[in-house]
Design an enzyme around this catalytic site. Sequence first.
Site, PDB file in Angstrom:
ATOM      1  N   LYS A  53     -18.391  -6.755 -37.682  1.00 46.24           N
ATOM      2  CA  LYS A  53     -20.380  -7.425 -37.857  1.00 46.24           C
ATOM      3  C   LYS A  53     -20.795  -7.355 -36.001  1.00 46.24           C
ATOM      4  O   LYS A  53     -21.338  -7.011 -35.862  1.00 46.24           O
ATOM      5  CB  LYS A  53     -19.572  -8.583 -38.167  1.00 46.24           C
ATOM      6  CG  LYS A  53     -19.057  -8.468 -40.218  1.00 46.24           C
ATOM      7  CD  LYS A  53     -19.639  -9.588 -41.340  1.00 46.24           C
ATOM      8  CE  LYS A  53     -18.993  -9.467 -42.464  1.00 46.24           C
ATOM      9  NZ  LYS A  53     -17.243  -9.764 -43.035  1.00 46.24           N
ATOM     10  N   TYR A  75     -10.656 -13.080 -46.632  1.00 49.99           N
ATOM     11  CA  TYR A  75     -10.844 -11.829 -46.672  1.00 49.99           C
ATOM     12  C   TYR A  75     -11.105 -10.854 -45.474  1.00 49.99           C
ATOM     13  O   TYR A  75     -11.289 -11.412 -45.167  1.00 49.99           O
ATOM     14  CB  TYR A  75     -12.381 -11.355 -47.354  1.00 49.99           C
ATOM     15  CG  TYR A  75     -13.098 -10.175 -47.847  1.00 49.99           C
ATOM     16  CD1 TYR A  75     -12.268  -9.660 -48.725  1.00 49.99           C
ATOM     17  CD2 TYR A  75     -14.395  -9.574 -47.237  1.00 49.99           C
ATOM     18  CE1 TYR A  75     -13.156  -8.545 -49.247  1.00 49.99           C
ATOM     19  CE2 TYR A  75     -14.540  -8.307 -47.378  1.00 49.99           C
ATOM     20  CZ  TYR A  75     -13.396  -8.027 -48.513  1.00 49.99           C
ATOM     21  OH  TYR A  75     -14.053  -6.585 -48.901  1.00 49.99           O
ATOM     22  N   ASP A  99      -8.027 -12.340 -38.057  1.00 53.90           N
ATOM     23  CA  ASP A  99      -9.058 -12.138 -38.313  1.00 53.90           C
ATOM     24  C   ASP A  99     -10.724 -12.569 -37.401  1.00 53.90           C
ATOM     25  O   ASP A  99     -11.300 -13.350 -38.745  1.00 53.90           O
ATOM     26  CB  ASP A  99      -9.567 -11.591 -39.749  1.00 53.90           C
ATOM     27  CG  ASP A  99      -9.958 -10.386 -40.398  1.00 53.90           C
ATOM     28  OD1 ASP A  99     -11.206  -9.959 -39.067  1.00 53.90           O
ATOM     29  OD2 ASP A  99     -10.116 -10.546 -41.858  1.00 53.90           O
TER      30      ASP A  99
HETATM   31  C1  LIG Z   1     -16.269  -8.047 -44.023  1.00 54.92           C
HETATM   32  C2  LIG Z   1     -15.202  -8.836 -43.025  1.00 54.92           C
HETATM   33  C3  LIG Z   1     -14.198  -8.014 -43.289  1.00 54.92           C
HETATM   34  C4  LIG Z   1     -14.139  -6.961 -43.722  1.00 54.92           C
HETATM   35  O1  LIG Z   1     -15.879  -6.184 -43.385  1.00 54.92           O
HETATM   36  P1  LIG Z   1     -16.434  -5.007 -43.441  1.00 54.92           P
HETATM   37  O2  LIG Z   1     -17.233  -3.970 -42.191  1.00 54.92           O
HETATM   38  O3  LIG Z   1     -17.204  -4.825 -44.614  1.00 54.92           O
HETATM   39  O4  LIG Z   1     -15.492  -3.604 -43.463  1.00 54.92           O
HETATM   40  C5  LIG Z   1     -12.989  -8.070 -43.136  1.00 54.92           C
HETATM   41  N1  LIG Z   1     -12.438  -9.287 -42.366  1.00 54.92           N
HETATM   42  C6  LIG Z   1     -13.896 -10.421 -42.846  1.00 54.92           C
HETATM   43  C7  LIG Z   1     -13.520 -11.718 -41.797  1.00 54.92           C
HETATM   44  C8  LIG Z   1     -14.596 -10.088 -42.966  1.00 54.92           C
HETATM   45  O5  LIG Z   1     -15.960 -11.048 -42.878  1.00 54.92           O
END
Ligand SMILES: *Cc1c(COP(=O)(O)O)cnc(C)c1O
Length: 431
Positions: free
Chosen positions: A269, A146, A241
């Site tokens: 995060k 994701y 990511d």
């Molecule tokens: C949570 C997440 C995102 C998106 O971040 P948001 O702050 O919710 O837009 C992108 N990549 C990864 C791996 C994530 O866990």
Amino acid sequence: MVEGKLRGRTSEVLHERAKVIMPGGVSSPVRLFPPHPFFARRAEGCVIVDADGNEYTDYCMAYGPLIFGHAYGPIINAVRGQLRDGTLYGTPTEGEVAFAESIKKAMPACEMLRLVNSGTEATMHAIRLARGFTGRKTIVKFDGCYHGAHDSVLVKAGSGAATHGGPSSLGIPEEVVENTLVLPYNDPGALEKAFQEHGRDIAAVIIEPVIGNIGVVEPAPGYLESVRRVTEENGALLILDEVITGFRLAFGGAQEMFGIRPDLVTLGKVIGGGFPLAAYGGRKDIMSMVSPLGAVYQAGTFAGNPVSVAAGRATLDELSARRNSVYPTLERSRERLTNGIRDAARDSHKQVQVNETASMFQMFFTGQPVTDATSASSCDRGLYMRLHHGLLERGVFFPPSQFETCFLSTAHTHDRIDATVEAVAEVLRGL
Ligand SMILES: *Cc1c(COP(=O)(O)O)cnc(C)c1O
């Protein structure tokens, strides 16, 4: 359903009211779960309290940001200090420079970086930049990873998209999705083959180094290295990511843990300390193409928001100063919990896989190892939701989907962890 262990009906009533005005009654789809989510009133340390005053030991932890737990003193103080001086300037600040320098120190691959507000923004702009830099269109992503809720990566995505969505979302033009190749994770052969067939068109490979959005799935030994090698050989960029893993797996993130040097990195995060703050960064020659230096446009009114940056700096300062104790402590807490869960699973004769790394883990109801999206999807998700419900009734909050990750913080005490093991054992016996 175990009756009567939770007090009050305030959350139910609030959810009825919320459903009228907000789709599903929530601001993000994963927050909805049956029969209704609890509405939070406050939280401190590892405990979150609902609108009726019921307390839960929190392993959802806002889906990853809160590595020091809720309402952590040094972060709250930093934010208070900033609030007195104003909340948004629309001019650069020293704080954001210092913050960016701290990230670069922890992650040398981030030679330059740009602050944004969410992980979604970070990956969206990193992808645009990769396309601008390479002059190529195709993006490779992996099934179950994701990368936020924007068009080019909302294909076979994990997290809420796996829980509530189809293989992809409505509203995304085919022409956009045509430029996204989706491959199985942990399958170096599939990636080699994609590059043999489309190598000249691939701008970037975007990957979660450890997947945290179909539960936890670790890369097989040598897998990330092979992704790095194939991208490099073909002139495609590697976007790591690290929105979940950055500053969580280790101070320097997964890139430090696995010794991988990506071309671009996305962060979110943990770096915001509970506030909206994210970043993308990487090689100087690539980042030099970002506006106003270069011709890849990206901007934001709230980017580098001083309140978020104050929280982020306090977080990174604390992590940096205490890294030799924070990460081993988190690991020991997680081990204590997952060892207990494995014992409980064995005693209850349930087939449970526990995937884990650093302060992340998830339970899967299956006898088979979970190594990718296909194996994660074949687990008994109904049993997971019964586990989730049973735990809530016992004052433990696991994320409300098989496709999310449980997180520990430094605020999770051994007493709480041992009580959680008890609760898991009790629920497993009743399943
Ligand atoms: C949570 C997440 C995102 C998106 O971040 P948001 O702050 O919710 O837009 C992108 N990549 C990864 C791996 C994530 O866990």
